[in-house]
Design an enzyme around this catalytic site. Structure first.
Site, PDB file in Angstrom:
ATOM      1  N   GLU A  31      14.764  77.578  74.010  1.00 61.25           N
ATOM      2  CA  GLU A  31      13.705  76.928  73.337  1.00 61.25           C
ATOM      3  C   GLU A  31      12.999  77.654  72.272  1.00 61.25           C
ATOM      4  O   GLU A  31      11.895  78.360  72.736  1.00 61.25           O
ATOM      5  CB  GLU A  31      12.641  76.335  74.330  1.00 61.25           C
ATOM      6  CG  GLU A  31      11.790  75.314  73.813  1.00 61.25           C
ATOM      7  CD  GLU A  31      10.570  75.105  74.736  1.00 61.25           C
ATOM      8  OE1 GLU A  31      10.626  75.451  75.801  1.00 61.25           O
ATOM      9  OE2 GLU A  31       9.761  74.308  74.392  1.00 61.25           O
ATOM     10  N   HIS A  64      15.147  75.856  81.180  1.00 63.80           N
ATOM     11  CA  HIS A  64      14.436  75.875  79.727  1.00 63.80           C
ATOM     12  C   HIS A  64      15.272  76.724  79.174  1.00 63.80           C
ATOM     13  O   HIS A  64      15.355  78.010  79.324  1.00 63.80           O
ATOM     14  CB  HIS A  64      13.188  76.370  79.898  1.00 63.80           C
ATOM     15  CG  HIS A  64      12.084  75.138  80.157  1.00 63.80           C
ATOM     16  ND1 HIS A  64      11.909  74.697  81.337  1.00 63.80           N
ATOM     17  CD2 HIS A  64      11.084  74.574  79.356  1.00 63.80           C
ATOM     18  CE1 HIS A  64      11.053  73.763  81.325  1.00 63.80           C
ATOM     19  NE2 HIS A  64      10.314  73.870  80.218  1.00 63.80           N
ATOM     20  N   GLN A 108       7.806  80.100  84.894  1.00 65.79           N
ATOM     21  CA  GLN A 108       7.392  80.150  83.539  1.00 65.79           C
ATOM     22  C   GLN A 108       7.207  81.381  82.651  1.00 65.79           C
ATOM     23  O   GLN A 108       7.349  81.670  81.637  1.00 65.79           O
ATOM     24  CB  GLN A 108       5.971  79.347  83.249  1.00 65.79           C
ATOM     25  CG  GLN A 108       5.008  79.577  81.995  1.00 65.79           C
ATOM     26  CD  GLN A 108       5.731  78.530  80.935  1.00 65.79           C
ATOM     27  OE1 GLN A 108       5.567  77.220  81.075  1.00 65.79           O
ATOM     28  NE2 GLN A 108       6.357  78.942  80.107  1.00 65.79           N
ATOM     29  N   HIS A 138      12.183  65.193  81.838  1.00 70.69           N
ATOM     30  CA  HIS A 138      11.398  66.397  81.676  1.00 70.69           C
ATOM     31  C   HIS A 138       9.966  66.482  81.420  1.00 70.69           C
ATOM     32  O   HIS A 138       9.565  66.002  80.273  1.00 70.69           O
ATOM     33  CB  HIS A 138      12.396  67.332  80.581  1.00 70.69           C
ATOM     34  CG  HIS A 138      11.772  68.514  80.427  1.00 70.69           C
ATOM     35  ND1 HIS A 138      12.697  69.690  80.455  1.00 70.69           N
ATOM     36  CD2 HIS A 138      10.646  69.374  80.029  1.00 70.69           C
ATOM     37  CE1 HIS A 138      12.136  70.771  80.329  1.00 70.69           C
ATOM     38  NE2 HIS A 138      10.980  70.545  80.028  1.00 70.69           N
ATOM     39  N   HIS A 149       5.912  68.241  82.446  1.00 69.61           N
ATOM     40  CA  HIS A 149       5.096  69.396  83.359  1.00 69.61           C
ATOM     41  C   HIS A 149       3.891  68.842  83.922  1.00 69.61           C
ATOM     42  O   HIS A 149       2.669  68.878  83.004  1.00 69.61           O
ATOM     43  CB  HIS A 149       4.850  70.574  82.339  1.00 69.61           C
ATOM     44  CG  HIS A 149       6.114  71.292  81.990  1.00 69.61           C
ATOM     45  ND1 HIS A 149       6.393  72.406  82.431  1.00 69.61           N
ATOM     46  CD2 HIS A 149       7.019  71.051  81.031  1.00 69.61           C
ATOM     47  CE1 HIS A 149       7.564  72.886  81.598  1.00 69.61           C
ATOM     48  NE2 HIS A 149       8.005  71.964  80.901  1.00 69.61           N
ATOM     49  N   ASP A 184       7.937  66.032  78.066  1.00 65.70           N
ATOM     50  CA  ASP A 184       7.725  67.367  78.208  1.00 65.70           C
ATOM     51  C   ASP A 184       6.374  67.760  78.306  1.00 65.70           C
ATOM     52  O   ASP A 184       5.906  68.211  79.543  1.00 65.70           O
ATOM     53  CB  ASP A 184       8.141  68.420  76.903  1.00 65.70           C
ATOM     54  CG  ASP A 184       8.424  69.887  77.106  1.00 65.70           C
ATOM     55  OD1 ASP A 184       8.211  70.108  78.339  1.00 65.70           O
ATOM     56  OD2 ASP A 184       8.742  70.361  76.109  1.00 65.70           O
TER      57      ASP A 184
END
Ligand code: FE2
Length: 461
Positions: free
Chosen positions: A251, A248, A190, A95, A97, A347
């Site tokens: 979170e 996601h 997102q 995971h 980005h 992440d």
């Protein structure tokens, strides 16, 4: 001049020796004197972090592992001496980005340290994305990861941006790095699937362009109803485009954020549990035990994959708490005890959510060991499985294509240390990284040189 001893004198080679030399197998590469680390995937196993595997050599040809054993005979175009260190399958980054990697401080720093200020800053930064900008930063991040033994990466990519600049750039990069790095891309809305009118359309366009995985963020949708609706819609798209899913999920510190049950129920009913991943699930750490126990029963049925991101979760979560302050990391130990597949991710690497980090999986492991109370011998070993075999399972890599065994792809990493405890104590350096049978990167061990002490000081021996 000293005379040659009889041992040093040239001698003729017998026909038998010549034939044996000609018959000896020829390999592309041999790794000698390594200690093979093959951790079993998900669930509490018997392996200990103090196990010291026996020495063995690994012979490689045609990009595959051709032989494993002590003192292998044969020659190779190249030999690497592992010097008694561990040889591991490559790390798996479950995971990350990459689109936002290496943008920390642009256009401003995240002063509150919260997830939501990070999303605001990224909202501004993504207005100035260009293909060249995204590709240069993502490639730099991938090289950082690869130099530390990561050869499989799943990256979420924001597809809420109307021109899909980052996605198109990373789709190109995925093909460019394919010879040495396995990169999966997740279409990640997102700003929420229903956060803007075009977001569903953009996500579907991303899938048509060849994105590997369907992403989602139900807890960030405007309402609970939108969040539930988004989960159902994303499963429909995953079925339509034959893709796995990675959410996601929850979170947030809010104990009422309960989308994990929605994801698990959908996955169970559609028979997609093993193709579905719940990332973060930090609210799970805030649920009361009564609900958590009931939920765990559903999770066992659904057989989802889980990804915890300890570096980010420990810094982003708990920000609104006074004391006692929550750690905000999902129930890693309990999920592991339940036999569910848990992996760990980095992440963020130096982005609006986390201004630190260099992609090193050993940092993730170290944080998990500490923050998830995984300090037992089997628990430390389990944390290493979470960045290797468990990660491979999360990414859907075939067991035949991952691990250290004859016939499997020659992807491996030499790690300075003889046991997993060594790696934890010394942050074992990846001294050699082999990808597709070729040595991709080597990093020499640094050795402390002690100066002669001044006369007034005596160093202890
Ligand atoms: Fe994330």
């Amino acid at each position: 001049m000293a005379s040659l001893s009889s041992r040093d004198q040239p001698r003729s080679v017998s026909e038998g020796e010549l034939k044996a030399a000609n018959d000896a197998p020829h390999y592309d590469l041999i790794i000698r004197n390594g200690r093979l680390l093959n951790l079993s995937p998900a669930g509490p196993g018997e392996q200990s972090c103090d196990t010291r595997p026996a020495l063995a050599d690994i012979a490689i040809g045609d990009r595959r592992i051709l032989a494993i054993g002590p003192n292998l005979s044969g020659n190779a175009r190249r030999t690497i001496d592992a010097q008694g260190h561990l040889v591991s399958p490559p790390f798996v980054e479950s995971h990350i980005h990459l689109d936002s990697a290496l943008t920390a401080g642009e256009p401003r720093w995240n002063q509150s340290g919260t997830l939501f200020e990070g999303i605001e800053i990224w909202g501004d930064r993504k207005q100035s994305l260009t293909s060249a900008d995204v590709k240069a930063r993502a490639l730099a991040a991938l090289k950082l990861q690869a130099s530390q033994g990561v050869l499989h990466v799943r990256s979420h990519v924001d597809v809420s941006e109307p021109k899909l600049v980052a996605l198109k750039a990373l789709l190109e990069l995925r093909e460019e790095v394919r010879p040495w790095m396995d990169l999966q891309l997740v279409a990640f809305p997102q700003d929420g699937l229903y956060g803007a009118p075009r977001n569903v359309e953009l996500l579907e366009e991303a899938l048509k362009l060849g994105t590997d995985v369907v992403g989602g963020i139900p807890h960030y949708e405007f309402t609970r109803e939108d969040g539930v609706r988004s989960v159902h819609r994303l499963f429909e798209l995953a079925e339509q485009y034959d893709c796995p899913l990675d959410f996601h999920c929850d979170e947030i510190d809010d104990p009422q954020s309960r989308f994990l049950e929605v994801v698990a129920a959908c996955a169970l009913r559609r028979g997609m549990g093993q193709r579905t991943t719940a990332s973060h699930t930090t609210a799970f750490a805030s649920y009361d035990n009564g609900y958590a126990t009931k939920l765990m029963g559903l999770l066992r049925l659904a057989q989802l994959n889980f990804v915890a991101n300890p570096l980010i979760n420990i810094t982003l979560q708990g920000r609104g708490d006074c004391y006692p302050k929550r750690r905000g990391i999902t129930r890693v130990k309990e999920l592991w005890h339940a036999g569910l597949n848990v992996s760990l991710g980095h992440d963020c690497i130096q982005d609006p959510w986390y201004g630190l980090g260099n992609g090193n999986p050993l940092d993730i492991v170290q944080m998990a060991i500490h923050c998830c109370h995984m300090t037992g011998q089997r628990e430390i070993a389990a944390c290493y499985a979470m960045v290797t075999h468990n990660g491979a399972q999360t990414l859907g890599i075939s067991p035949a294509e991952y691990g250290l065994a004859v016939g499997k792809p020659a992807n491996l990493v030499v790690l300075a240390g003889q046991t997993l405890r060594d790696l934890s104590c010394q942050r074992g350096l990846a001294t050699a990284v082999i990808s597709r049978g070729h040595c991709l990167a080597q990093t020499p061990l640094s050795i402390t040189q002690w100066d002669d002490p001044p006369e007034s000081i005596t160093y202890p021996h």
